[in-house]
Scaffold this active site. Structure first.
Site, PDB file in Angstrom:
ATOM      1  N   HIS A 166      -2.877 -10.024  -0.447  1.00  0.00           N
ATOM      2  CA  HIS A 166      -3.263  -9.692   0.931  1.00  0.00           C
ATOM      3  C   HIS A 166      -3.207  -8.180   1.149  1.00  0.00           C
ATOM      4  O   HIS A 166      -4.149  -7.577   1.686  1.00  0.00           O
ATOM      5  CB  HIS A 166      -2.321 -10.406   1.902  1.00  0.00           C
ATOM      6  CG  HIS A 166      -2.473 -10.026   3.333  1.00  0.00           C
ATOM      7  ND1 HIS A 166      -3.168 -10.784   4.245  1.00  0.00           N
ATOM      8  CD2 HIS A 166      -2.004  -8.948   4.025  1.00  0.00           C
ATOM      9  CE1 HIS A 166      -3.135 -10.202   5.436  1.00  0.00           C
ATOM     10  NE2 HIS A 166      -2.423  -9.089   5.328  1.00  0.00           N
ATOM     11  N   GLU A 167      -2.113  -7.562   0.719  1.00  0.00           N
ATOM     12  CA  GLU A 167      -1.970  -6.117   0.905  1.00  0.00           C
ATOM     13  C   GLU A 167      -2.992  -5.352   0.070  1.00  0.00           C
ATOM     14  O   GLU A 167      -3.536  -4.330   0.517  1.00  0.00           O
ATOM     15  CB  GLU A 167      -0.547  -5.685   0.553  1.00  0.00           C
ATOM     16  CG  GLU A 167       0.542  -6.300   1.435  1.00  0.00           C
ATOM     17  CD  GLU A 167       0.343  -6.022   2.923  1.00  0.00           C
ATOM     18  OE1 GLU A 167      -0.203  -4.953   3.261  1.00  0.00           O
ATOM     19  OE2 GLU A 167       0.716  -6.877   3.738  1.00  0.00           O
TER      20      GLU A 167
END
Length: 301
Positions: free
Chosen positions: A135-136
């Site tokens: 996600h990051e």
């Protein structure tokens, strides 16, 4: 799935040269275009970066956190390496910091890095932790870092301008802050998709979001992803969905949370995981482009 697909050691497909437009959420695309149209925004960002805040916080971070590497949390490092290979994004630095808060974030425009809090690592299993890292990385892949850095440091800038201009510049900064928060909430929908592309099964991504909504170590065995998905579907079917944007605008002035409501993220990701757009990407049918590590400041951005 294409027979000639490149796969990682785990068997996951690698998306060589994938362009972020392949998975960018339409709301993110619209909010980004709206942000680009703000008069003088690019000049403000350029001047802001000259202040050196990014470097200051990077030094603080490296002095107070543990940097992940081949011999330091090697399991986390392997997750980072595989996620980078799948999304075809340059490897950023990854850190772990002691904090009971269940959170992770990505920071830095010129030199992005990812931070994982120990509270998050204690709550998530291995697949969920990798989903968070992916996600990051999605923020980096999508070129979000210029605006994210600006949003994360805007509070500091607002305080300085208050002191130097007797508050005259504050209304402008607050308006910009509202616009950035609205953009951040839309951008999260795109990077949830990036997480799904790395994990290549929706369950760990959705279970991560469920734990972020109300997960506890004590009651971990009683938390039902299926029940939360049903909750998300009930939310989606509510007749007053058209008031959501008005609610966002109102809350942007009163709450600092730059994430969409988690139930919205779950229902959006659940829907996209069943789409032909997602299955086409898995099969190797997606737009290709150059690696995108950051957004360049220019007249067109």
């Amino acid at each position: 799935m294409a027979n000639n697909a490149i796969t990682s050691e785990s068997g996951r497909v690698k998306f060589e040269s994938i362009d972020p437009s392949a998975f960018q959420h339409p709301l993110d695309r619209q909010a980004t275009e709206n942000l680009k149209m703000l008069i003088g925004f690019d000049l403000l960002v350029a001047k802001f970066l000259e202040f050196g805040y990014e470097r200051l916080l990077y030094v603080y971070n490296i002095a107070s956190s543990v940097r992940v590497g081949p011999t330091q949390f090697p399991k986390l490092y392997a997750m980072l390496q595989e996620s980078c290979a799948i999304l075809d994004v340059p490897e950023p630095e990854l850190y772990v910091q002691q904090s009971p808060v269940v959170n992770a974030f990505t920071f830095g425009y010129t030199k992005p890095y990812i931070m994982l809090y120990t509270g998050l690592l204690d709550l998530m299993d291995d697949d969920e932790t990798m989903a968070v890292i992916a996600h990051e990385l999605g923020h980096i892949k999508c070129g979000h870092m210029l605006y994210l850095t600006m949003a994360n440091l805007l509070t500091i800038l607002t305080v300085q301008i208050t002191h130097s201009t007797f508050g005259i510049g504050v209304p402008v900064l607050l308006a910009l802050k509202v616009a950035l928060i609205q953009w951040q909430r839309r951008a999260e929908l795109s990077v949830d998709r990036a997480s799904l592309l790395v994990m290549q099964t929706p369950r760990p991504v959705l279970s991560t979001l469920t734990k972020l909504a109300g997960g506890t170590q004590k009651l971990a065995g009683e938390l039902s992803l299926e029940a939360f998905l049903e909750q998300a579907r009930i939310y989606e079917a509510m007749p007053d969905q058209n008031i959501l944007d008005q609610l966002y605008r109102l809350l942007a002035e009163t709450r600092e949370d730059a994430h969409p409501f988690i139930v919205e993220r779950v229902k959006e990701l659940d829907r996209w995981s069943a789409s032909t757009e997602y299955t086409d990407i898995l099969a190797g049918n997606y737009p290709r482009g150059l690696r995108k590590f950051q957004i360049k400041v220019s007249a067109g951005v």
